[in-house]
Design a protein around this motif. Sequence first.
Motif, PDB file in Angstrom:
ATOM      1  N   MET A   1       0.802  -1.182   0.000  1.00  0.00           N
ATOM      2  CA  MET A   1       0.000   0.000   0.000  1.00  0.00           C
ATOM      3  C   MET A   1       0.858   1.264   0.000  1.00  0.00           C
ATOM      4  SD  MET A   1      -3.260   0.657   2.417  1.00  0.00           S
ATOM      5  CE  MET A   1      -4.483  -0.575   2.115  1.00  0.00           C
ATOM      6  N   ASN A   2       2.121   1.144   0.408  1.00  0.00           N
ATOM      7  CA  ASN A   2       2.940   2.322   0.559  1.00  0.00           C
ATOM      8  C   ASN A   2       4.351   2.031   0.077  1.00  0.00           C
ATOM      9  OD1 ASN A   2       3.895   4.805   1.309  1.00  0.00           O
ATOM     10  ND2 ASN A   2       3.699   4.470   3.501  1.00  0.00           N
ATOM     11  N   ASP A   3       4.901   2.910  -0.764  1.00  0.00           N
ATOM     12  CA  ASP A   3       6.311   2.857  -1.090  1.00  0.00           C
ATOM     13  C   ASP A   3       6.917   4.200  -0.723  1.00  0.00           C
ATOM     14  OD1 ASP A   3       5.876   4.677  -3.201  1.00  0.00           O
ATOM     15  OD2 ASP A   3       5.525   3.054  -4.628  1.00  0.00           O
ATOM     16  N   SER A   6       4.906   7.386  -2.112  1.00  0.00           N
ATOM     17  CA  SER A   6       3.456   7.500  -2.036  1.00  0.00           C
ATOM     18  C   SER A   6       3.001   7.848  -0.627  1.00  0.00           C
ATOM     19  CB  SER A   6       2.782   6.211  -2.509  1.00  0.00           C
ATOM     20  OG  SER A   6       3.028   5.177  -1.593  1.00  0.00           O
ATOM     21  N   THR A   8       0.233   7.141   2.345  1.00  0.00           N
ATOM     22  CA  THR A   8      -0.726   6.152   2.826  1.00  0.00           C
ATOM     23  C   THR A   8      -2.050   6.865   3.074  1.00  0.00           C
ATOM     24  OG1 THR A   8       1.020   4.885   3.879  1.00  0.00           O
ATOM     25  CG2 THR A   8      -1.225   4.439   4.598  1.00  0.00           C
ATOM     26  N   ARG A  10      -5.693   7.806   4.419  1.00  0.00           N
ATOM     27  CA  ARG A  10      -6.449   7.539   5.645  1.00  0.00           C
ATOM     28  C   ARG A  10      -7.760   6.851   5.318  1.00  0.00           C
ATOM     29  NH1 ARG A  10      -7.949  11.397  10.746  1.00  0.00           N
ATOM     30  NH2 ARG A  10      -9.422   9.931  11.660  1.00  0.00           N
ATOM     31  N   ILE A  12      -9.946   4.490   2.942  1.00  0.00           N
ATOM     32  CA  ILE A  12      -9.725   3.436   1.951  1.00  0.00           C
ATOM     33  C   ILE A  12     -11.059   2.815   1.535  1.00  0.00           C
ATOM     34  CG2 ILE A  12      -7.345   2.933   2.596  1.00  0.00           C
ATOM     35  CD1 ILE A  12      -8.307   0.709   4.407  1.00  0.00           C
ATOM     36  N   GLU A  16     -10.017  -2.481  -0.449  1.00  0.00           N
ATOM     37  CA  GLU A  16      -8.745  -2.292   0.248  1.00  0.00           C
ATOM     38  C   GLU A  16      -8.895  -2.492   1.750  1.00  0.00           C
ATOM     39  OE1 GLU A  16      -9.063   1.248  -1.494  1.00  0.00           O
ATOM     40  OE2 GLU A  16      -7.846   0.790  -3.266  1.00  0.00           O
ATOM     41  N   TYR A  20      -6.820  -4.905   4.103  1.00  0.00           N
ATOM     42  CA  TYR A  20      -6.068  -4.282   5.201  1.00  0.00           C
ATOM     43  C   TYR A  20      -6.457  -4.885   6.547  1.00  0.00           C
ATOM     44  CZ  TYR A  20      -4.272  -0.629   8.276  1.00  0.00           C
ATOM     45  OH  TYR A  20      -3.618   0.042   9.267  1.00  0.00           O
ATOM     46  N   ARG A  54      -8.990   4.213   7.956  1.00  0.00           N
ATOM     47  CA  ARG A  54      -7.969   3.221   8.306  1.00  0.00           C
ATOM     48  C   ARG A  54      -7.605   3.292   9.794  1.00  0.00           C
ATOM     49  NH1 ARG A  54      -2.920   4.085   8.611  1.00  0.00           N
ATOM     50  NH2 ARG A  54      -3.026   5.997   7.403  1.00  0.00           N
TER      51      ARG A  54
END
Length: 87
Positions: A1-3, A6, A8, A10, A12, A16, A20, A54
């Motif tokens: 979900m995160n690199d 990017s 993240t 809040r 979704i 997703e 999650y 999230r």
Amino acid sequence: MNDNNSITPRWIRLKEATQYAKIGKKRLIDLAQSGVIKGAQDQDNKRYDWIFDRLSIDAYREVQMSINEDREIARKILDSINNRSKR
């Protein structure tokens, strides 16, 4: 979900959120409708897809973990009491 490049999100979408949270679609919607987690049908989406906060999912899971820890502590106390009474 995160690199590294990017953000993240809040909020979704339902698909997703199920991935999650590891919770089924119906259960997530039920939790949102009962106010346990934050979620609603997205008024800005033509299909009114469900979106979920999230952070509220994280909080829900944290409560579940503390309940499980409390149960484990209570079980150990009861086992200790039962073992003393058998002596």
